[in-house]
Design a protein around this motif. Structure first.
Motif: not given
Length: 66
Positions: A36-43, A45-54
């Protein structure tokens, strides 16, 4: 499959609202699962602005010491 893993699977959804909701819930649950931590860290960097902030907020909650 654990409930945390079911929620974490939503981080890979094609629907942005599901990804965002999953990131928020995982942060609130302080899900310390390494995957979970690894996926959140990737997001962050790579997610949309809102997803990156969340995702960053979720990681902050997960890492906080109480």
């Amino acid at each position: 499959m654990s409930e945390i893993k079911k929620i974490a699977a939503l981080l890979e959804s094609d629907r942005a609202e599901k990804q965002l909701a999953a990131a928020i819930v995982l942060g609130e649950l302080e899900a310390k699962d390494p995957a979970v931590v690894k996926t959140l860290a990737r997001l962050v960097l790579e997610g949309t602005e809102g997803l990156a902030i969340a995702s960053a907020t979720a990681l902050e909650k997960i890492a906080s010491v109480k």
